[in-house]
Design a protein around this motif. Structure first.
Motif, PDB file in Angstrom:
ATOM      1  N   ASN A  11      -1.226 -16.918  20.336  1.00  0.00           N
ATOM      2  CA  ASN A  11      -1.720 -15.885  21.240  1.00  0.00           C
ATOM      3  C   ASN A  11      -0.702 -14.752  21.385  1.00  0.00           C
ATOM      4  N   GLU A  12       0.570 -15.118  21.521  1.00  0.00           N
ATOM      5  CA  GLU A  12       1.627 -14.105  21.659  1.00  0.00           C
ATOM      6  C   GLU A  12       1.796 -13.316  20.354  1.00  0.00           C
ATOM      7  N   ILE A  13       1.647 -13.992  19.219  1.00  0.00           N
ATOM      8  CA  ILE A  13       1.733 -13.303  17.931  1.00  0.00           C
ATOM      9  C   ILE A  13       0.600 -12.281  17.798  1.00  0.00           C
ATOM     10  N   GLU A  14      -0.596 -12.674  18.207  1.00  0.00           N
ATOM     11  CA  GLU A  14      -1.738 -11.759  18.168  1.00  0.00           C
ATOM     12  C   GLU A  14      -1.497 -10.542  19.051  1.00  0.00           C
ATOM     13  N   LYS A  15      -0.892 -10.766  20.207  1.00  0.00           N
ATOM     14  CA  LYS A  15      -0.575  -9.654  21.107  1.00  0.00           C
ATOM     15  C   LYS A  15       0.384  -8.671  20.442  1.00  0.00           C
ATOM     16  N   LEU A  16       1.405  -9.212  19.761  1.00  0.00           N
ATOM     17  CA  LEU A  16       2.378  -8.347  19.099  1.00  0.00           C
ATOM     18  C   LEU A  16       1.773  -7.631  17.894  1.00  0.00           C
ATOM     19  N   LYS A  20       0.885  -1.046  17.843  1.00  0.00           N
ATOM     20  CA  LYS A  20       1.088  -0.098  16.755  1.00  0.00           C
ATOM     21  C   LYS A  20       2.504  -0.177  16.198  1.00  0.00           C
ATOM     22  N   VAL A  21       3.472  -0.446  17.074  1.00  0.00           N
ATOM     23  CA  VAL A  21       4.860  -0.490  16.617  1.00  0.00           C
ATOM     24  C   VAL A  21       5.091  -1.658  15.666  1.00  0.00           C
ATOM     25  N   THR A  22       4.409  -2.785  15.888  1.00  0.00           N
ATOM     26  CA  THR A  22       4.533  -3.925  14.970  1.00  0.00           C
ATOM     27  C   THR A  22       3.958  -3.573  13.604  1.00  0.00           C
ATOM     28  N   LYS A  23       2.811  -2.939  13.610  1.00  0.00           N
ATOM     29  CA  LYS A  23       2.205  -2.513  12.346  1.00  0.00           C
ATOM     30  C   LYS A  23       3.104  -1.521  11.619  1.00  0.00           C
ATOM     31  N   LEU A  24       3.813  -0.699  12.391  1.00  0.00           N
ATOM     32  CA  LEU A  24       4.726   0.282  11.791  1.00  0.00           C
ATOM     33  C   LEU A  24       5.891  -0.420  11.102  1.00  0.00           C
ATOM     34  N   PHE A  25       6.438  -1.450  11.731  1.00  0.00           N
ATOM     35  CA  PHE A  25       7.530  -2.202  11.116  1.00  0.00           C
ATOM     36  C   PHE A  25       7.066  -2.924   9.860  1.00  0.00           C
ATOM     37  N   LEU A  26       5.860  -3.478   9.887  1.00  0.00           N
ATOM     38  CA  LEU A  26       5.313  -4.135   8.700  1.00  0.00           C
ATOM     39  C   LEU A  26       5.119  -3.127   7.572  1.00  0.00           C
ATOM     40  N   PHE A  27       4.699  -1.936   7.928  1.00  0.00           N
ATOM     41  CA  PHE A  27       4.511  -0.870   6.943  1.00  0.00           C
ATOM     42  C   PHE A  27       5.846  -0.475   6.322  1.00  0.00           C
ATOM     43  N   PHE A  28       6.880  -0.334   7.167  1.00  0.00           N
ATOM     44  CA  PHE A  28       8.208   0.026   6.663  1.00  0.00           C
ATOM     45  C   PHE A  28       8.793  -1.076   5.781  1.00  0.00           C
ATOM     46  N   ALA A  29       8.480  -2.331   6.101  1.00  0.00           N
ATOM     47  CA  ALA A  29       8.981  -3.456   5.317  1.00  0.00           C
ATOM     48  C   ALA A  29       8.499  -3.371   3.874  1.00  0.00           C
ATOM     49  N   VAL A  30       7.325  -2.829   3.693  1.00  0.00           N
ATOM     50  CA  VAL A  30       6.761  -2.662   2.350  1.00  0.00           C
ATOM     51  C   VAL A  30       7.206  -1.338   1.728  1.00  0.00           C
ATOM     52  N   LEU A  31       7.187  -0.283   2.530  1.00  0.00           N
ATOM     53  CA  LEU A  31       7.408   1.066   2.001  1.00  0.00           C
ATOM     54  C   LEU A  31       8.856   1.340   1.608  1.00  0.00           C
ATOM     55  N   ILE A  32       9.813   0.923   2.433  1.00  0.00           N
ATOM     56  CA  ILE A  32      11.219   1.277   2.184  1.00  0.00           C
ATOM     57  C   ILE A  32      11.734   0.743   0.846  1.00  0.00           C
ATOM     58  N   PRO A  33      11.542  -0.541   0.522  1.00  0.00           N
ATOM     59  CA  PRO A  33      11.989  -1.007  -0.806  1.00  0.00           C
ATOM     60  C   PRO A  33      11.285  -0.283  -1.947  1.00  0.00           C
ATOM     61  N   LEU A  34       9.993  -0.041  -1.776  1.00  0.00           N
ATOM     62  CA  LEU A  34       9.221   0.629  -2.819  1.00  0.00           C
ATOM     63  C   LEU A  34       9.759   2.039  -3.075  1.00  0.00           C
ATOM     64  N   LEU A  35       9.973   2.805  -2.013  1.00  0.00           N
ATOM     65  CA  LEU A  35      10.482   4.176  -2.149  1.00  0.00           C
ATOM     66  C   LEU A  35      11.905   4.180  -2.697  1.00  0.00           C
ATOM     67  N   PHE A  72      13.254  -4.280  15.934  1.00  0.00           N
ATOM     68  CA  PHE A  72      11.949  -4.921  16.120  1.00  0.00           C
ATOM     69  C   PHE A  72      12.025  -6.024  17.172  1.00  0.00           C
ATOM     70  N   VAL A  73      13.067  -6.844  17.091  1.00  0.00           N
ATOM     71  CA  VAL A  73      13.252  -7.934  18.052  1.00  0.00           C
ATOM     72  C   VAL A  73      13.418  -7.382  19.464  1.00  0.00           C
ATOM     73  N   PHE A  74      14.184  -6.309  19.612  1.00  0.00           N
ATOM     74  CA  PHE A  74      14.387  -5.701  20.934  1.00  0.00           C
ATOM     75  C   PHE A  74      13.066  -5.209  21.523  1.00  0.00           C
ATOM     76  N   ILE A  75      12.272  -4.560  20.698  1.00  0.00           N
ATOM     77  CA  ILE A  75      10.987  -4.034  21.163  1.00  0.00           C
ATOM     78  C   ILE A  75      10.040  -5.172  21.528  1.00  0.00           C
ATOM     79  N   ALA A  76       9.991  -6.202  20.681  1.00  0.00           N
ATOM     80  CA  ALA A  76       9.094  -7.338  20.926  1.00  0.00           C
ATOM     81  C   ALA A  76       9.494  -8.094  22.190  1.00  0.00           C
ATOM     82  N   ALA A  77      10.802  -8.347  22.360  1.00  0.00           N
ATOM     83  CA  ALA A  77      11.280  -9.064  23.549  1.00  0.00           C
ATOM     84  C   ALA A  77      10.993  -8.260  24.814  1.00  0.00           C
ATOM     85  N   THR A  78      11.188  -6.964  24.738  1.00  0.00           N
ATOM     86  CA  THR A  78      10.903  -6.102  25.897  1.00  0.00           C
ATOM     87  C   THR A  78       9.428  -6.145  26.245  1.00  0.00           C
ATOM     88  N   ASP A  79       8.579  -6.106  25.238  1.00  0.00           N
ATOM     89  CA  ASP A  79       7.138  -6.097  25.491  1.00  0.00           C
ATOM     90  C   ASP A  79       6.651  -7.419  26.075  1.00  0.00           C
TER      91      ASP A  79
END
Length: 246
Positions: A11-16, A20-35, A72-79
């Protein structure tokens, strides 16, 4: 208890994941190595091209474990802690003990951090296979081991972030304090070199010590330190969490 923790962790994972910020980190995880691989191999960045492809992969890992994943951890813990407290949703109506709730939130953040880390590794390997002319499949287990080992110190940082989040009633103050404290931990060793191995942030490049010959004594010492740090942050965090009013 285990079923409750598992259900609530999901349930907590679904909330995170809904953030939008979680999706942004997932996007960067893919994009940064590729670029990075695209730029290094196709745009004549001579200084980086002189480095072996494996070294560039480790540079990307450093970027994630020292900057992006802690953030990411700081943002997730704060939320999940300060944010839920602000919204009056920290303690759920359904029957669940505080230790189960606390563990669920910690597990959720840690699992998503691992997912971001492994997604970054997958992007690194795929982009290496596509763009690096010297790519060889033998680097896959080495890089996977390095990325996986890096999760252990991140769990310690997660427990630290949760502890700080529980000190504040404002999300802005909580995450600002986490970032400031983290920066202080990163720069203190430059002023006080003897403090280097007393700070959990110093172990974010832990994987580097597992490459080549590994000292059994060093492994025991660092594992003991990381486990002790986690135990301290976890105990203090749960103590504060358990004392909070509903």
């Amino acid at each position: 208890m285990l079923k409750t923790i598992k259900a609530n962790s999901l349930n907590e994972i679904e909330k995170l994941l809904a953030k939008k910020v979680t999706k942004l980190f997932l996007f960067f995880a893919v994009l940064i190595p590729l670029l990075t691989k695209l730029l290094v191999n196709n745009l004549f960045i001579t200084e980086w091209m002189a480095l072996p492809a494996e070294n560039i992969n480790f540079i990307l890992l450093d970027l994630f474990v020292t900057i992006l994943l802690p953030l990411f951890v700081f943002i997730a813990a704060t939320d999940l802690f300060t944010g839920d407290s602000e919204r009056g949703a920290l303690f759920q109506v359904r029957p669940i003990s505080r230790i189960e709730l606390f563990l669920s939130k910690l597990i959720a953040i840690s699992i998503l951090a691992l997912f971001v880390l492994l997604l970054d590794w997958l992007s690194v390997i795929i982009s290496s296979a596509v763009f690096d002319k010297t790519f060889h499949f033998s680097i896959i287990p080495i890089s996977l081991g390095a990325f996986s080992i890096s999760w252990f110190p991140i769990i310690v940082i997660t427990a630290f972030a949760i502890l700080i989040a529980l000190l504040f009633h404002s999300s802005v103050l909580a995450i600002s304090t986490m970032i400031v404290l983290y920066l202080i931990m990163m720069f203190i060793p430059f002023v006080l070199p003897n403090s280097l191995y007393l700070l959990p942030s110093s172990y974010l490049d832990w994987y580097m010590h597992w490459i080549g010959e590994v000292s059994t004594r060093w492994v025991f010492q660092t594992v003991t330190y990381l486990c002790s740090s986690f135990g301290l942050f976890f105990s203090l965090g749960y103590y504060m969490f358990n004392r909070k009013e509903a």
